[in-house]
Design a protein around this motif. Structure first.
Motif, PDB file in Angstrom:
ATOM      1  N   THR A  22       0.859  -1.192   0.000  1.00 46.67           N
ATOM      2  CA  THR A  22       0.000   0.000   0.000  1.00 46.67           C
ATOM      3  C   THR A  22       0.889   1.234   0.000  1.00 46.67           C
ATOM      4  OG1 THR A  22      -1.819  -1.067   1.182  1.00 46.67           O
ATOM      5  CG2 THR A  22      -1.659   1.322   1.396  1.00 46.67           C
ATOM      6  N   ARG A  23       0.560   2.227  -0.807  1.00 47.44           N
ATOM      7  CA  ARG A  23       1.346   3.452  -0.795  1.00 47.44           C
ATOM      8  C   ARG A  23       1.095   4.233   0.499  1.00 47.44           C
ATOM      9  NH1 ARG A  23       1.080   5.684  -7.113  1.00 47.44           N
ATOM     10  NH2 ARG A  23       2.702   4.241  -7.888  1.00 47.44           N
ATOM     11  N   VAL A  24       2.150   4.391   1.279  1.00 48.37           N
ATOM     12  CA  VAL A  24       2.096   5.131   2.541  1.00 48.37           C
ATOM     13  C   VAL A  24       3.115   6.257   2.453  1.00 48.37           C
ATOM     14  CG1 VAL A  24       2.382   5.010   5.051  1.00 48.37           C
ATOM     15  CG2 VAL A  24       1.452   3.036   3.809  1.00 48.37           C
ATOM     16  N   THR A  25       2.711   7.469   2.795  1.00 47.39           N
ATOM     17  CA  THR A  25       3.629   8.606   2.783  1.00 47.39           C
ATOM     18  C   THR A  25       3.938   9.041   4.212  1.00 47.39           C
ATOM     19  OG1 THR A  25       1.931  10.342   2.793  1.00 47.39           O
ATOM     20  CG2 THR A  25       2.526   9.387   0.647  1.00 47.39           C
ATOM     21  N   ALA A  26       4.941   9.895   4.355  1.00 52.10           N
ATOM     22  CA  ALA A  26       5.304  10.405   5.677  1.00 52.10           C
ATOM     23  C   ALA A  26       4.131  11.140   6.330  1.00 52.10           C
ATOM     24  CB  ALA A  26       6.518  11.320   5.563  1.00 52.10           C
ATOM     25  N   ALA A  27       3.296  11.769   5.512  1.00 51.02           N
ATOM     26  CA  ALA A  27       2.138  12.493   6.050  1.00 51.02           C
ATOM     27  C   ALA A  27       1.118  11.551   6.691  1.00 51.02           C
ATOM     28  CB  ALA A  27       1.478  13.306   4.941  1.00 51.02           C
ATOM     29  N   ASP A  28       1.160  10.271   6.332  1.00 50.61           N
ATOM     30  CA  ASP A  28       0.229   9.289   6.901  1.00 50.61           C
ATOM     31  C   ASP A  28       0.687   8.769   8.259  1.00 50.61           C
ATOM     32  OD1 ASP A  28      -1.448   9.269   4.612  1.00 50.61           O
ATOM     33  OD2 ASP A  28      -0.057   7.903   3.591  1.00 50.61           O
ATOM     34  N   VAL A  29       1.913   9.093   8.635  1.00 49.62           N
ATOM     35  CA  VAL A  29       2.513   8.530   9.849  1.00 49.62           C
ATOM     36  C   VAL A  29       2.264   9.447  11.039  1.00 49.62           C
ATOM     37  CG1 VAL A  29       4.660   7.711  10.919  1.00 49.62           C
ATOM     38  CG2 VAL A  29       4.310   7.451   8.441  1.00 49.62           C
ATOM     39  N   PHE A  30       1.669   8.907  12.106  1.00 51.63           N
ATOM     40  CA  PHE A  30       1.571   9.669  13.354  1.00 51.63           C
ATOM     41  C   PHE A  30       2.978   9.786  13.925  1.00 51.63           C
ATOM     42  CE2 PHE A  30       1.577   9.614  17.985  1.00 51.63           C
ATOM     43  CZ  PHE A  30       0.838  10.752  18.257  1.00 51.63           C
ATOM     44  N   ARG A  31       3.356  11.003  14.310  1.00 53.63           N
ATOM     45  CA  ARG A  31       4.725  11.242  14.758  1.00 53.63           C
ATOM     46  C   ARG A  31       4.752  11.992  16.086  1.00 53.63           C
ATOM     47  NH1 ARG A  31       7.336  15.585  14.903  1.00 53.63           N
ATOM     48  NH2 ARG A  31       5.770  16.617  13.591  1.00 53.63           N
ATOM     49  N   GLU A  32       5.519  11.471  17.015  1.00 51.90           N
ATOM     50  CA  GLU A  32       5.742  12.134  18.298  1.00 51.90           C
ATOM     51  C   GLU A  32       7.218  11.983  18.643  1.00 51.90           C
ATOM     52  OE1 GLU A  32       4.672  10.915  22.763  1.00 51.90           O
ATOM     53  OE2 GLU A  32       2.897  11.365  21.565  1.00 51.90           O
ATOM     54  N   GLY A  33       7.903  13.090  18.878  1.00 46.47           N
ATOM     55  CA  GLY A  33       9.329  13.043  19.181  1.00 46.47           C
ATOM     56  C   GLY A  33       9.611  12.579  20.600  1.00 46.47           C
ATOM     57  N   MET A  34      10.920  12.539  20.943  1.00 48.23           N
ATOM     58  CA  MET A  34      11.299  12.015  22.251  1.00 48.23           C
ATOM     59  C   MET A  34      11.945  13.069  23.146  1.00 48.23           C
ATOM     60  SD  MET A  34      14.792  11.907  21.725  1.00 48.23           S
ATOM     61  CE  MET A  34      15.424  10.748  22.901  1.00 48.23           C
ATOM     62  N   THR A  35      11.797  14.352  22.800  1.00 45.06           N
ATOM     63  CA  THR A  35      12.408  15.403  23.619  1.00 45.06           C
ATOM     64  C   THR A  35      11.754  15.521  24.987  1.00 45.06           C
ATOM     65  OG1 THR A  35      10.958  17.040  22.580  1.00 45.06           O
ATOM     66  CG2 THR A  35      13.140  16.750  21.618  1.00 45.06           C
ATOM     67  N   GLY A  36      10.521  15.016  25.117  1.00 45.62           N
ATOM     68  CA  GLY A  36       9.838  15.093  26.400  1.00 45.62           C
ATOM     69  C   GLY A  36      10.154  13.956  27.345  1.00 45.62           C
ATOM     70  N   VAL A  37      10.946  12.990  26.916  1.00 41.42           N
ATOM     71  CA  VAL A  37      11.300  11.863  27.789  1.00 41.42           C
ATOM     72  C   VAL A  37      12.301  12.346  28.832  1.00 41.42           C
ATOM     73  CG1 VAL A  37      12.345   9.570  27.905  1.00 41.42           C
ATOM     74  CG2 VAL A  37      10.892  10.178  25.965  1.00 41.42           C
ATOM     75  N   THR A  38      11.991  12.115  30.102  1.00 41.07           N
ATOM     76  CA  THR A  38      12.817  12.613  31.193  1.00 41.07           C
ATOM     77  C   THR A  38      13.558  11.478  31.899  1.00 41.07           C
ATOM     78  OG1 THR A  38      11.073  12.363  32.852  1.00 41.07           O
ATOM     79  CG2 THR A  38      11.107  14.436  31.595  1.00 41.07           C
ATOM     80  N   ALA A  39      14.524  11.868  32.718  1.00 37.10           N
ATOM     81  CA  ALA A  39      15.241  10.879  33.536  1.00 37.10           C
ATOM     82  C   ALA A  39      14.271  10.153  34.456  1.00 37.10           C
ATOM     83  CB  ALA A  39      16.338  11.572  34.336  1.00 37.10           C
ATOM     84  N   ALA A  40      13.232  10.864  34.922  1.00 35.76           N
ATOM     85  CA  ALA A  40      12.224  10.230  35.782  1.00 35.76           C
ATOM     86  C   ALA A  40      11.443   9.162  35.022  1.00 35.76           C
ATOM     87  CB  ALA A  40      11.271  11.290  36.334  1.00 35.76           C
ATOM     88  N   ASP A  41      11.133   9.423  33.751  1.00 39.07           N
ATOM     89  CA  ASP A  41      10.457   8.423  32.919  1.00 39.07           C
ATOM     90  C   ASP A  41      11.318   7.163  32.784  1.00 39.07           C
ATOM     91  OD1 ASP A  41       8.250  10.058  32.384  1.00 39.07           O
ATOM     92  OD2 ASP A  41       9.230  10.970  30.652  1.00 39.07           O
ATOM     93  N   VAL A  42      12.601   7.368  32.543  1.00 42.01           N
ATOM     94  CA  VAL A  42      13.519   6.242  32.381  1.00 42.01           C
ATOM     95  C   VAL A  42      13.603   5.440  33.676  1.00 42.01           C
ATOM     96  CG1 VAL A  42      15.915   5.588  31.919  1.00 42.01           C
ATOM     97  CG2 VAL A  42      14.833   7.399  30.572  1.00 42.01           C
ATOM     98  N   ALA A  43      13.659   6.150  34.808  1.00 38.20           N
ATOM     99  CA  ALA A  43      13.715   5.473  36.104  1.00 38.20           C
ATOM    100  C   ALA A  43      12.434   4.687  36.373  1.00 38.20           C
ATOM    101  CB  ALA A  43      13.962   6.494  37.212  1.00 38.20           C
ATOM    102  N   SER A  44      11.294   5.282  36.019  1.00 39.00           N
ATOM    103  CA  SER A  44      10.013   4.591  36.202  1.00 39.00           C
ATOM    104  C   SER A  44       9.935   3.346  35.333  1.00 39.00           C
ATOM    105  CB  SER A  44       8.862   5.546  35.869  1.00 39.00           C
ATOM    106  OG  SER A  44       7.611   4.953  36.153  1.00 39.00           O
ATOM    107  N   ALA A  45      10.456   3.451  34.099  1.00 37.68           N
ATOM    108  CA  ALA A  45      10.482   2.289  33.212  1.00 37.68           C
ATOM    109  C   ALA A  45      11.316   1.175  33.821  1.00 37.68           C
ATOM    110  CB  ALA A  45      11.036   2.693  31.850  1.00 37.68           C
ATOM    111  N   LYS A  46      12.455   1.539  34.412  1.00 41.49           N
ATOM    112  CA  LYS A  46      13.312   0.538  35.041  1.00 41.49           C
ATOM    113  C   LYS A  46      12.584  -0.193  36.164  1.00 41.49           C
ATOM    114  CE  LYS A  46      18.059   2.050  34.209  1.00 41.49           C
ATOM    115  NZ  LYS A  46      19.329   2.489  34.847  1.00 41.49           N
TER     116      LYS A  46
END
Length: 437
Positions: free
Chosen positions: A221-245
């Motif tokens: 199926t033809r899929v373009t970049a505009a079809d992709v939901f995108r969310e960056g990772m600049t909001g990931v914090t050290a606290a998030d990483v610790a919680s994941a651990k």
């Protein structure tokens, strides 16, 4: 070694990091390449912006350099055009000209393929020409050809991948050292993993382009970049990483492409890029540093993993050279590569219908009835809670909630309603959870 056959003549557009490595490999492996192809490869021109620029000990005749890329593409003595410049224009003009004239094209241009791959594929069909682009996703990892050819008799249902080395290095560093995003980005920049302007990487644009290419091949199926939901990772914090651990997880920027029913039961495609928690037992969790890995799930083949260096001049040039060999062999044999397979024409499923899970960290007032009130908001939006963890007291009270799977729209609505509660002082973080935690 002489093959006795006329050379396959190459035009190279761009001679930066990747282009220079392509030239070196063509020179250093000339004898082996002739044996593999059945004829020698001859570089007849290199288009660059500054032909007089010093290029060290690059093994190439300076007379091959030109600033007239389109003129080079149109030359009658060119069989294969190799494009490693990037960007949309003028690359699109050059490549459509080459393909329309029946010349094979090898490109690493993920941005062009993701935005307007249809134009290139249509030109290839019109000119009965080869279009190869293995180097556009995951560097040297042989990934696109397996999707395009090896798995053509199977039904791929899901592709999950780490396809950006810069963000993977940053998140791996945060996980290993407890550093914040800014510190890890600075380290990545110092080591040469991050560009001076890292926006395309950390905001997910690079990964979204690659996700579109992967989904197009996997789901016909033809899929373009505009079809992709995108969310960056600049909001990931050290606290998030610790919680994941604490949950036995790590955080990765993932591209996820899935085939399945939409809300009406119609077969459709969902493609998204975002940071997510995955269990440390997942094959992608151990992918560290600037490496890439893609996890493919198919009905007959089951689960497949592709892993390796996803960027850099030499790995990317390796993928380019593999495509050059394939294109040259086809020209000698009078055949062409499999054409685009986009017969399925599946609709794109919006992010709101994607079934996922959320990890939500809430700063709340520590008083009676808080948990019941919060749980009521989840119930209102038909989101089931998997686990709840409370830490701290008084002004430092925190609730960490992990949900069961639900449509993303329901989860997003739940978060918005939580923001309006007077007992919720702030929503510290919201992360998706993947991989069966």
């Amino acid at each position: 070694m002489s093959s006795g056959k006329p050379a396959v003549r190459l035009a190279l557009l761009g001679c930066g990091t990747v282009g220079s490595e392509v030239v070196r490999l063509l020179h250093d492996q000339a004898e082996d390449l002739t044996a593999r192809i059945g004829a020698p490869l001859e570089l007849v021109g290199i288009a660059v912006r500054r032909p007089g620029r010093q290029r060290g000990d690059l093994p190439v005749d300076p007379s091959l350099f030109t600033t007239d890329a389109l003129g080079l593409v149109k030359r009658d003595d060119v069989d294969v055009v190799i494009e490693v410049v990037g960007g949309i224009e003028p690359a699109r003009t050059w490549l459509t000209e080459a393909l329309g004239a029946g010349k094979s094209v090898v490109t690493a241009n993920k941005a062009l393929l993701a935005e307007d791959g249809a134009t290139l594929h249509d030109a290839a069909t019109q000119g009965d020409a080869d279009l190869y682009y293995e180097a556009s996703v995951a560097g040297a990892i042989p990934l696109l050809r397996p999707l395009r050819e090896s798995l053509h008799g199977d039904r791929v249902t899901r592709v999950t991948g780490i396809v950006n080395g810069t963000t993977n290095f940053i998140l791996s560093s945060m996980d290993a050292t407890g550093a914040g995003f800014g510190e890890a980005l600075e380290e990545a920049t110092d080591l040469g993993y991050a560009e001076a302007d890292p926006t395309a990487d950390v905001e997910g644009f690079d990964a979204a382009a690659k996700a579109a290419i992967l989904a197009s091949l996997a789901f016909h199926t033809r899929v373009t970049a505009a079809d992709v939901f995108r969310e960056g990772m600049t909001g990931v914090t050290a606290a998030d990483v610790a919680s994941a651990k604490e949950m036995g997880c790590t955080i990765k920027l993932l591209c996820i492409a899935e085939r399945g029913p939409d809300s009406t039961g119609q077969e459709s495609v969902s493609v998204r890029v975002h940071p997510a928690m995955i269990p440390r037992s997942h094959p992608l969790a151990s992918v560290g540093d600037a490496f890439n890995a893609v996890f493919v799930e198919a009905e007959a083949a089951g689960q497949l993993m592709f892993y390796g260096r996803g960027a850099g001049g030499t790995p990317t040039a390796s993928a380019v050279l593999g495509d050059i060999v394939a294109a040259a062999r086809n020209r000698l044999a009078g055949t062409r590569a499999p054409s685009e397979s986009a017969y399925a024409h599946l609709p794109i499923r919006p992010i709101g219908e994607a079934v996922t899970r959320y990890h939500i960290s809430l700063d709340v007032a520590d008083r009676q009835g808080v948990l019941a009130t919060v749980a009521g908001v989840f119930a209102k939006h038909e989101v089931s809670i998997a686990t709840v963890r409370q830490s701290g007291r008084d002004e430092d009270a925190t609730l960490v909630i992990v949900t069961h799977g639900a449509p993303d729209a329901n989860l997003a609505a739940t978060v918005e309603d939580l923001r309006s509660l007077d007992i919720v002082r702030s929503i510290a973080s919201v992360l998706r959870v993947e991989g069966g935690v």
